[in-house]
Design a protein around this motif. Structure first.
Motif, PDB file in Angstrom:
ATOM      1  N   GLU A 174       0.778  -1.116   0.058  1.00  0.00           N
ATOM      2  CA  GLU A 174      -0.169  -0.047   0.058  1.00  0.00           C
ATOM      3  C   GLU A 174       0.936   1.343   0.000  1.00  0.00           C
ATOM      4  O   GLU A 174       0.550   2.318  -0.548  1.00  0.00           O
ATOM      5  CB  GLU A 174      -0.859   0.160   1.168  1.00  0.00           C
ATOM      6  CG  GLU A 174      -1.894  -1.151   1.306  1.00  0.00           C
ATOM      7  CD  GLU A 174      -3.298  -0.720   0.812  1.00  0.00           C
ATOM      8  OE1 GLU A 174      -3.958   0.357   1.644  1.00  0.00           O
ATOM      9  OE2 GLU A 174      -3.902  -1.251  -0.186  1.00  0.00           O
ATOM     10  N   ARG A 175       1.993   1.057   0.674  1.00  0.00           N
ATOM     11  CA  ARG A 175       2.983   2.423   0.681  1.00  0.00           C
ATOM     12  C   ARG A 175       3.454   2.676  -0.804  1.00  0.00           C
ATOM     13  O   ARG A 175       3.231   3.821  -1.138  1.00  0.00           O
ATOM     14  CB  ARG A 175       4.187   2.044   1.785  1.00  0.00           C
ATOM     15  CG  ARG A 175       4.907   3.442   1.847  1.00  0.00           C
ATOM     16  CD  ARG A 175       6.235   3.013   2.993  1.00  0.00           C
ATOM     17  NE  ARG A 175       6.828   1.840   2.589  1.00  0.00           N
ATOM     18  CZ  ARG A 175       6.777   0.822   3.271  1.00  0.00           C
ATOM     19  NH1 ARG A 175       6.090   0.657   4.352  1.00  0.00           N
ATOM     20  NH2 ARG A 175       7.727  -0.397   2.744  1.00  0.00           N
ATOM     21  N   LEU A 176       3.819   1.615  -1.432  1.00  0.00           N
ATOM     22  CA  LEU A 176       4.416   1.841  -2.897  1.00  0.00           C
ATOM     23  C   LEU A 176       3.331   2.240  -3.518  1.00  0.00           C
ATOM     24  O   LEU A 176       3.453   3.133  -4.594  1.00  0.00           O
ATOM     25  CB  LEU A 176       5.247   0.569  -3.192  1.00  0.00           C
ATOM     26  CG  LEU A 176       5.602   0.864  -4.537  1.00  0.00           C
ATOM     27  CD1 LEU A 176       7.175  -0.001  -4.763  1.00  0.00           C
ATOM     28  CD2 LEU A 176       4.834   0.150  -5.615  1.00  0.00           C
ATOM     29  N   LEU A 177       2.168   1.338  -3.700  1.00  0.00           N
ATOM     30  CA  LEU A 177       1.078   1.896  -4.690  1.00  0.00           C
ATOM     31  C   LEU A 177       0.669   3.415  -4.078  1.00  0.00           C
ATOM     32  O   LEU A 177       0.080   3.960  -5.150  1.00  0.00           O
ATOM     33  CB  LEU A 177      -0.144   0.836  -4.506  1.00  0.00           C
ATOM     34  CG  LEU A 177       0.195  -0.689  -4.946  1.00  0.00           C
ATOM     35  CD1 LEU A 177      -0.925  -1.777  -4.606  1.00  0.00           C
ATOM     36  CD2 LEU A 177       0.468  -0.703  -6.511  1.00  0.00           C
ATOM     37  N   GLY A 178       0.558   3.617  -2.997  1.00  0.00           N
ATOM     38  CA  GLY A 178       0.137   4.883  -2.612  1.00  0.00           C
ATOM     39  C   GLY A 178       0.838   6.050  -3.424  1.00  0.00           C
ATOM     40  O   GLY A 178       0.243   7.368  -3.334  1.00  0.00           O
ATOM     41  N   GLU A 179       1.998   5.879  -4.156  1.00  0.00           N
ATOM     42  CA  GLU A 179       2.630   7.067  -4.596  1.00  0.00           C
ATOM     43  C   GLU A 179       2.004   7.351  -5.990  1.00  0.00           C
ATOM     44  O   GLU A 179       2.138   8.147  -6.491  1.00  0.00           O
ATOM     45  CB  GLU A 179       4.131   6.415  -4.969  1.00  0.00           C
ATOM     46  CG  GLU A 179       4.762   6.019  -3.792  1.00  0.00           C
ATOM     47  CD  GLU A 179       6.251   5.654  -4.106  1.00  0.00           C
ATOM     48  OE1 GLU A 179       6.591   5.248  -5.253  1.00  0.00           O
ATOM     49  OE2 GLU A 179       6.828   5.063  -3.026  1.00  0.00           O
ATOM     50  N   ASP A 180       1.007   6.358  -6.397  1.00  0.00           N
ATOM     51  CA  ASP A 180       0.343   6.439  -7.738  1.00  0.00           C
ATOM     52  C   ASP A 180      -0.905   7.204  -7.223  1.00  0.00           C
ATOM     53  O   ASP A 180      -1.875   6.753  -6.455  1.00  0.00           O
ATOM     54  CB  ASP A 180       0.103   5.081  -8.246  1.00  0.00           C
ATOM     55  CG  ASP A 180      -0.608   5.307  -9.634  1.00  0.00           C
ATOM     56  OD1 ASP A 180      -1.473   6.101  -9.878  1.00  0.00           O
ATOM     57  OD2 ASP A 180      -0.423   4.239 -10.638  1.00  0.00           O
ATOM     58  N   PRO A 181      -1.350   8.320  -8.045  1.00  0.00           N
ATOM     59  CA  PRO A 181      -2.631   9.159  -7.851  1.00  0.00           C
ATOM     60  C   PRO A 181      -3.825   8.332  -8.074  1.00  0.00           C
ATOM     61  O   PRO A 181      -4.749   8.448  -7.286  1.00  0.00           O
ATOM     62  CB  PRO A 181      -2.576  10.333  -8.577  1.00  0.00           C
ATOM     63  CG  PRO A 181      -1.302  10.051  -9.561  1.00  0.00           C
ATOM     64  CD  PRO A 181      -0.322   9.160  -8.721  1.00  0.00           C
ATOM     65  N   ASP A 182      -3.778   7.392  -9.103  1.00  0.00           N
ATOM     66  CA  ASP A 182      -4.757   6.507  -9.242  1.00  0.00           C
ATOM     67  C   ASP A 182      -5.006   5.708  -8.104  1.00  0.00           C
ATOM     68  O   ASP A 182      -6.314   5.376  -7.958  1.00  0.00           O
ATOM     69  CB  ASP A 182      -4.459   5.764 -10.580  1.00  0.00           C
ATOM     70  CG  ASP A 182      -4.571   6.559 -11.824  1.00  0.00           C
ATOM     71  OD1 ASP A 182      -5.019   7.653 -11.917  1.00  0.00           O
ATOM     72  OD2 ASP A 182      -3.975   6.302 -12.840  1.00  0.00           O
ATOM     73  N   TYR A 183      -3.994   5.144  -7.696  1.00  0.00           N
ATOM     74  CA  TYR A 183      -4.386   4.212  -6.517  1.00  0.00           C
ATOM     75  C   TYR A 183      -4.758   5.016  -5.307  1.00  0.00           C
ATOM     76  O   TYR A 183      -5.863   4.313  -4.455  1.00  0.00           O
ATOM     77  CB  TYR A 183      -3.070   3.605  -6.165  1.00  0.00           C
ATOM     78  CG  TYR A 183      -3.316   2.463  -5.221  1.00  0.00           C
ATOM     79  CD1 TYR A 183      -4.024   0.907  -5.463  1.00  0.00           C
ATOM     80  CD2 TYR A 183      -3.088   2.447  -3.896  1.00  0.00           C
ATOM     81  CE1 TYR A 183      -4.060   0.017  -4.557  1.00  0.00           C
ATOM     82  CE2 TYR A 183      -3.287   1.437  -2.928  1.00  0.00           C
ATOM     83  CZ  TYR A 183      -3.834   0.229  -3.509  1.00  0.00           C
ATOM     84  OH  TYR A 183      -4.173  -0.858  -2.590  1.00  0.00           O
ATOM     85  N   ARG A 184      -4.308   6.053  -5.184  1.00  0.00           N
ATOM     86  CA  ARG A 184      -4.951   6.953  -3.773  1.00  0.00           C
ATOM     87  C   ARG A 184      -6.507   7.194  -4.030  1.00  0.00           C
ATOM     88  O   ARG A 184      -7.267   7.219  -3.251  1.00  0.00           O
ATOM     89  CB  ARG A 184      -4.225   8.237  -3.676  1.00  0.00           C
ATOM     90  CG  ARG A 184      -2.808   8.045  -3.134  1.00  0.00           C
ATOM     91  CD  ARG A 184      -2.250   9.278  -2.578  1.00  0.00           C
ATOM     92  NE  ARG A 184      -2.286  10.437  -3.649  1.00  0.00           N
ATOM     93  CZ  ARG A 184      -0.958  10.651  -4.487  1.00  0.00           C
ATOM     94  NH1 ARG A 184       0.110   9.770  -4.522  1.00  0.00           N
ATOM     95  NH2 ARG A 184      -0.900  11.358  -5.606  1.00  0.00           N
ATOM     96  N   SER A 185      -6.976   7.472  -5.439  1.00  0.00           N
ATOM     97  CA  SER A 185      -8.361   7.664  -5.706  1.00  0.00           C
ATOM     98  C   SER A 185      -9.117   6.137  -5.481  1.00  0.00           C
ATOM     99  O   SER A 185     -10.137   6.213  -4.860  1.00  0.00           O
ATOM    100  CB  SER A 185      -8.404   7.965  -7.087  1.00  0.00           C
ATOM    101  OG  SER A 185      -9.812   8.021  -7.485  1.00  0.00           O
ATOM    102  N   TYR A 186      -8.563   5.154  -5.985  1.00  0.00           N
ATOM    103  CA  TYR A 186      -9.078   3.762  -5.485  1.00  0.00           C
ATOM    104  C   TYR A 186      -9.256   3.393  -4.201  1.00  0.00           C
ATOM    105  O   TYR A 186     -10.291   2.910  -3.666  1.00  0.00           O
ATOM    106  CB  TYR A 186      -8.245   2.670  -6.157  1.00  0.00           C
ATOM    107  CG  TYR A 186      -8.625   1.446  -6.179  1.00  0.00           C
ATOM    108  CD1 TYR A 186      -9.884   0.823  -6.329  1.00  0.00           C
ATOM    109  CD2 TYR A 186      -7.654   0.525  -5.373  1.00  0.00           C
ATOM    110  CE1 TYR A 186     -10.068  -0.499  -6.053  1.00  0.00           C
ATOM    111  CE2 TYR A 186      -7.868  -0.756  -5.214  1.00  0.00           C
ATOM    112  CZ  TYR A 186      -8.981  -1.241  -5.571  1.00  0.00           C
ATOM    113  OH  TYR A 186      -9.334  -2.714  -5.294  1.00  0.00           O
ATOM    114  N   GLN A 187      -8.318   4.064  -3.341  1.00  0.00           N
ATOM    115  CA  GLN A 187      -8.390   3.755  -1.821  1.00  0.00           C
ATOM    116  C   GLN A 187      -9.547   4.336  -1.494  1.00  0.00           C
ATOM    117  O   GLN A 187     -10.193   4.051  -0.352  1.00  0.00           O
ATOM    118  CB  GLN A 187      -7.145   4.342  -1.248  1.00  0.00           C
ATOM    119  CG  GLN A 187      -5.781   3.337  -1.304  1.00  0.00           C
ATOM    120  CD  GLN A 187      -4.660   3.925  -0.789  1.00  0.00           C
ATOM    121  OE1 GLN A 187      -4.159   5.056  -1.045  1.00  0.00           O
ATOM    122  NE2 GLN A 187      -4.118   3.369   0.395  1.00  0.00           N
TER     123      GLN A 187
END
Length: 199
Positions: A174-187
């Motif tokens: 989650e820490r690594l994927l959270g660098e991607d704005p698309d993933y933060r939106s998905y969260q």
């Protein structure tokens, strides 16, 4: 880290997973437990998907992340088939539900599957609409099923340790994927990591 170094790490991870899985398969073959093949079935997709996944340049270079990924993958391979009395009906229900759920999630993830934290593309369809880590949820259900089918203190210890590490691995991803704005939106859209309403 250079592109060639990342490619080398990727190949090394594939080789280690293949060797571990072959050793595991041999142990299952030698077992007399009628449920032993279930262990093999539940773990074979990891080896297959690791071998066919797409490469990425956005993979964690933290040694601790790789250690967590390796431990979470290897620990379940230490489970021992037993001939003891288990809870067959409940065990099979948990096992089959978990197996189908994680295979379905892998179908949607396809070649984005990996062991160490990496971003091989954000998937939001299928089971990913309900939880951010449905493959791990499937593993959890499968491992509970195996424990019910083949209960032993050893297997309880193995799976307990595996899940302590698995949660830390999930948080590293989650820490690594959270660098991607698309993933933060998905969260924001899918708050459940593993079990809706719980975690």
């Amino acid at each position: 880290m250079t592109r060639s170094q990342l490619a080398l790490i990727d190949r090394l991870e594939q080789a280690v997973i293949t060797v571990l899985w072959l050793w595991f398969a041999y142990r299952i073959y030698e077992s007399s437990s009628p449920f032993a093949p279930l262990l093999l079935i539940s773990e074979i997709s990891v080896a297959v998907f690791v071998l066919v996944r797409r490469p990425t340049l956005n993979v964690s270079t933290r040694l601790s992340d790789w250690g967590l990924a390796c431990a979470a993958t290897a620990l379940p391979l230490l489970a021992e088939p037993t001939n003891g009395e288990g809870f067959v009906v409940a065990g099979m229900l948990f096992y089959l539900a978990g197996l189908l759920w994680q295979l379905g999630a892998k179908f949607f993830l396809r070649r984005s599957f990996g062991v160490a934290p990496a971003n091989r593309g954000i998937v939001t369809s299928g089971p990913y609409r309900f939880m951010r880590h449905p493959i791990y949820a499937g593993y959890l259900s499968t491992h509970i099923g195996i424990l019910l089918l083949m209960p032993s203190l050893w297997n309880l210890t193995v799976y307990g340790a595996a899940w302590a590490v698995q949660v830390l691995r999930l948080l590293a991803e989650e820490r690594l994927l959270g660098e991607d704005p698309d993933y933060r939106s998905y969260q924001q859209k899918v708050p459940a990591r593993l079990v809706p309403g719980v975690f």
